[in-house]
Design a protein around this motif. Structure first.
Motif, PDB file in Angstrom:
ATOM      1  N   GLU A  52      10.085 -38.982   5.169  1.00 49.85           N
ATOM      2  CA  GLU A  52       9.166 -39.502   6.194  1.00 49.85           C
ATOM      3  C   GLU A  52       9.861 -39.665   7.549  1.00 49.85           C
ATOM      4  OE1 GLU A  52       5.446 -42.202   5.056  1.00 49.85           O
ATOM      5  OE2 GLU A  52       7.316 -43.336   5.222  1.00 49.85           O
ATOM      6  N   ILE A  89      10.561 -42.439   1.592  1.00 45.21           N
ATOM      7  CA  ILE A  89       9.364 -41.702   1.160  1.00 45.21           C
ATOM      8  C   ILE A  89       9.566 -40.201   1.395  1.00 45.21           C
ATOM      9  CG2 ILE A  89       6.894 -41.337   1.626  1.00 45.21           C
ATOM     10  CD1 ILE A  89       7.404 -43.989   0.244  1.00 45.21           C
ATOM     11  N   THR A  91       7.937 -36.634   1.895  1.00 48.01           N
ATOM     12  CA  THR A  91       6.624 -36.122   2.310  1.00 48.01           C
ATOM     13  C   THR A  91       6.357 -34.698   1.823  1.00 48.01           C
ATOM     14  OG1 THR A  91       7.496 -35.472   4.452  1.00 48.01           O
ATOM     15  CG2 THR A  91       6.436 -37.591   4.355  1.00 48.01           C
ATOM     16  N   GLU A 122       6.882 -38.517  -7.211  1.00 47.08           N
ATOM     17  CA  GLU A 122       5.559 -38.790  -6.636  1.00 47.08           C
ATOM     18  C   GLU A 122       5.026 -40.108  -7.219  1.00 47.08           C
ATOM     19  OE1 GLU A 122       2.807 -35.435  -5.285  1.00 47.08           O
ATOM     20  OE2 GLU A 122       1.969 -36.039  -7.201  1.00 47.08           O
ATOM     21  N   GLN A 126       4.354 -43.539  -5.267  1.00 48.52           N
ATOM     22  CA  GLN A 126       2.898 -43.729  -5.182  1.00 48.52           C
ATOM     23  C   GLN A 126       2.313 -43.083  -3.936  1.00 48.52           C
ATOM     24  OE1 GLN A 126       0.539 -45.395  -7.470  1.00 48.52           O
ATOM     25  NE2 GLN A 126       2.236 -44.580  -8.683  1.00 48.52           N
ATOM     26  N   LYS A 127       2.847 -41.929  -3.590  1.00 51.87           N
ATOM     27  CA  LYS A 127       2.359 -41.200  -2.422  1.00 51.87           C
ATOM     28  C   LYS A 127       2.563 -39.715  -2.683  1.00 51.87           C
ATOM     29  CE  LYS A 127       2.372 -41.961   2.519  1.00 51.87           C
ATOM     30  NZ  LYS A 127       3.053 -42.465   3.668  1.00 51.87           N
ATOM     31  N   SER A 128       1.572 -38.906  -2.333  1.00 52.23           N
ATOM     32  CA  SER A 128       1.654 -37.470  -2.619  1.00 52.23           C
ATOM     33  C   SER A 128       2.800 -36.785  -1.895  1.00 52.23           C
ATOM     34  CB  SER A 128       0.358 -36.780  -2.196  1.00 52.23           C
ATOM     35  OG  SER A 128      -0.699 -37.258  -2.974  1.00 52.23           O
ATOM     36  N   SER A 145      -0.181 -31.922  -3.468  1.00 53.42           N
ATOM     37  CA  SER A 145       0.532 -32.874  -4.333  1.00 53.42           C
ATOM     38  C   SER A 145       1.229 -32.129  -5.463  1.00 53.42           C
ATOM     39  CB  SER A 145      -0.439 -33.893  -4.937  1.00 53.42           C
ATOM     40  OG  SER A 145      -1.267 -33.245  -5.880  1.00 53.42           O
TER      41      SER A 145
END
Ligand code: THU
Length: 160
Positions: A52, A89, A91, A122, A126-128, A145
């Motif tokens: 991210e 995170i 991405t 993933e 908890q985020k694609s 995803s």
């Protein structure tokens, strides 16, 4: 009896149509491929993980004379990410391949074990995680995803 039809969406971009960030991460995967150690298959694979905050982590396939001891590019990249950037995170991940005999990149799709390994991250965040796959003729296939690549899956939820 019940029947469920599962559907996945794949967007296929010509290189020129690809958004700049996606071009950048796919170029990083192409650079990562230089680090491949594939004297047995001569099939070189490169992967690049985008965080991210813009950090890129590269991986490539690393083979071994004891064949199963080697590792695919995707897992090399995602495990390096997990180990070195544990709270960050993820991405996207881009993957490309090139046989030693080929002047151009060829289409690639992660093996089942890599899909499983990627899915874990993933779930963890908890985020694609978007996936960019080298396609034929310099196209790039984009999935939104990892879950879409492994719709019937084993996760921590199965452990109870
Ligand atoms: N390989 C990868 O690194 N990623 C893939 O998605 C497909 C296969 C590697 C494993 C092995 O080193 C070589 O490619 C031939 O299977």
């Amino acid at each position: 009896m019940r029947k469920i039809n599962l559907e996945i969406s794949v967007e296929i971009f010509d290189w020129d149509e690809l958004p700049d960030t996606d071009k950048m991460i796919m170029r990083s995967a192409q650079e990562a491929l230089q680090g491949a150690y594939a004297p047995y298959s001569n099939f070189h694979v490169g992967a690049a993980v985008l965080l991210e905050d813009g950090t890129i982590i590269k991986g490539s396939n690393q083979e071994n004379a004891a064949y199963p001891s080697g590792l695919c590019a995707e897992r090399t990249a995602i495990f390096a990410t997990g180990a070195n950037y544990p709270g960050q995170i993820i991405t996207a991940i881009a993957v490309t391949a090139k046989p030693a005999s080929s002047p151009t990149f060829v289409s690639v799709s992660p093996c089942g074990a890599c899909r499983q390994a990627l899915l874990e991250y993933e779930y963890k965040q908890q985020k694609s995680i978007r996936m960019l796959l080298q396609g034929a003729d310099n196209t790039v296939c984009v999935l939104q995803s990892i879950d879409s690549l492994l719709p019937i899956k084993f996760t921590q939820d199965n452990l109870g």
